[in-house]
Motif scaffolding. Structure first.
Motif, PDB file in Angstrom:
ATOM      1  N   UNK A  84       0.842  -1.192   0.000  1.00  0.00           N
ATOM      2  CA  UNK A  84       0.000   0.000   0.000  1.00  0.00           C
ATOM      3  C   UNK A  84       0.879   1.244   0.000  1.00  0.00           C
ATOM      4  N   UNK A  85       0.278   2.361  -0.287  1.00  0.00           N
ATOM      5  CA  UNK A  85       0.965   3.638  -0.217  1.00  0.00           C
ATOM      6  C   UNK A  85       0.579   4.316   1.090  1.00  0.00           C
ATOM      7  N   UNK A  86       1.559   4.865   1.795  1.00  0.00           N
ATOM      8  CA  UNK A  86       1.227   5.557   3.029  1.00  0.00           C
ATOM      9  C   UNK A  86       2.447   5.968   3.813  1.00  0.00           C
ATOM     10  N   UNK A  87       2.193   6.723   4.866  1.00  0.00           N
ATOM     11  CA  UNK A  87       3.244   7.161   5.773  1.00  0.00           C
ATOM     12  C   UNK A  87       3.242   6.228   6.969  1.00  0.00           C
ATOM     13  N   UNK A  88       4.354   5.570   7.178  1.00  0.00           N
ATOM     14  CA  UNK A  88       4.503   4.577   8.245  1.00  0.00           C
ATOM     15  C   UNK A  88       3.427   3.497   8.171  1.00  0.00           C
ATOM     16  N   UNK A  89       3.049   3.140   6.965  1.00  0.00           N
ATOM     17  CA  UNK A  89       2.015   2.124   6.784  1.00  0.00           C
ATOM     18  C   UNK A  89       2.543   0.706   6.965  1.00  0.00           C
ATOM     19  N   UNK A  90       3.844   0.530   6.890  1.00  0.00           N
ATOM     20  CA  UNK A  90       4.424  -0.800   7.022  1.00  0.00           C
ATOM     21  C   UNK A  90       5.086  -0.926   8.389  1.00  0.00           C
ATOM     22  N   UNK A  91       4.638  -1.895   9.177  1.00  0.00           N
ATOM     23  CA  UNK A  91       5.215  -2.164  10.493  1.00  0.00           C
ATOM     24  C   UNK A  91       5.891  -3.526  10.415  1.00  0.00           C
ATOM     25  N   UNK A  92       7.182  -3.555  10.718  1.00  0.00           N
ATOM     26  CA  UNK A  92       7.955  -4.795  10.668  1.00  0.00           C
ATOM     27  C   UNK A  92       8.537  -5.062  12.052  1.00  0.00           C
ATOM     28  N   UNK A  93       8.306  -6.264  12.573  1.00  0.00           N
ATOM     29  CA  UNK A  93       8.904  -6.696  13.839  1.00  0.00           C
ATOM     30  C   UNK A  93       9.817  -7.867  13.509  1.00  0.00           C
ATOM     31  N   UNK A  94      11.089  -7.725  13.871  1.00  0.00           N
ATOM     32  CA  UNK A  94      12.054  -8.753  13.504  1.00  0.00           C
ATOM     33  C   UNK A  94      13.189  -8.846  14.520  1.00  0.00           C
ATOM     34  N   UNK A  95      13.971  -9.912  14.414  1.00  0.00           N
ATOM     35  CA  UNK A  95      15.191 -10.093  15.204  1.00  0.00           C
ATOM     36  C   UNK A  95      16.369  -9.858  14.286  1.00  0.00           C
ATOM     37  N   UNK A  96      17.326  -9.080  14.757  1.00  0.00           N
ATOM     38  CA  UNK A  96      18.475  -8.803  13.916  1.00  0.00           C
ATOM     39  C   UNK A  96      19.621  -8.191  14.684  1.00  0.00           C
ATOM     40  N   UNK A  97      20.715  -7.978  13.969  1.00  0.00           N
ATOM     41  CA  UNK A  97      21.913  -7.408  14.562  1.00  0.00           C
ATOM     42  C   UNK A  97      23.018  -8.451  14.663  1.00  0.00           C
ATOM     43  N   UNK A  98      24.153  -8.025  15.189  1.00  0.00           N
ATOM     44  CA  UNK A  98      25.324  -8.875  15.295  1.00  0.00           C
ATOM     45  C   UNK A  98      25.453  -9.450  16.697  1.00  0.00           C
ATOM     46  N   UNK A  99      25.947 -10.677  16.773  1.00  0.00           N
ATOM     47  CA  UNK A  99      26.193 -11.319  18.072  1.00  0.00           C
ATOM     48  C   UNK A  99      27.315 -10.567  18.785  1.00  0.00           C
ATOM     49  N   UNK A 100      27.214 -10.484  20.110  1.00  0.00           N
ATOM     50  CA  UNK A 100      28.263  -9.832  20.887  1.00  0.00           C
ATOM     51  C   UNK A 100      29.597 -10.512  20.596  1.00  0.00           C
TER      52      UNK A 100
END
Length: 120
Positions: A84-100
């Motif tokens: 869709x088209x919009x402002x902040x219309x897409x909400x993504x919840x994920x796990x990410x980043x680098x291991x310590x």
């Protein structure tokens, strides 16, 4: 070094260490089919909602079959349908980043120290 890591996170606008639940909101254009997440590498995606009204209810949940993480290291998610088209219309919840202790974190710290030294 916590001070160097804090500087790099502020400068880059992201955290680097692995987090179990990162929530991001993206604005998308009609027909857009890719999104770049801010904290790669991506371990997994918990949920994605596409909702121009920004309620993010169950009816706006994007099925896992409608997207794929095409490049986990870069954080690229590709959709099999138009968003869709919009402002902040897409909400993504994920796990990410680098291991310590990951080598990438150590390289970033060394690069920041070298840049600071050269800028003097």
């Amino acid at each position: 070094m916590p001070v160097v890591q804090s500087f790099m996170e502020t400068y880059c606008g992201r955290t680097f260490e692995r987090q179990a639940a990162i929530t991001e909101y993206h604005s998308t254009a009609l027909g857009q089919a890719r999104v770049l997440l801010r904290c790669p590498p991506i371990d997994s995606i918990a949920t994605i909602h596409d909702d121009p009204e920004r309620v993010y209810g169950a009816s706006t949940l994007v099925a896992a079959t409608e997207y794929v993480t095409t490049n986990q290291d870069a954080g690229i998610v590709t959709f099999t349908r138009a968003l869709s088209s919009g402002i902040h219309n897409l909400k993504v919840v994920y796990a990410g980043g680098y291991a310590a202790g990951d080598e990438v974190l150590q390289l970033l710290e060394h690069a920041a120290i070298e840049l600071t030294w050269l800028a003097r």
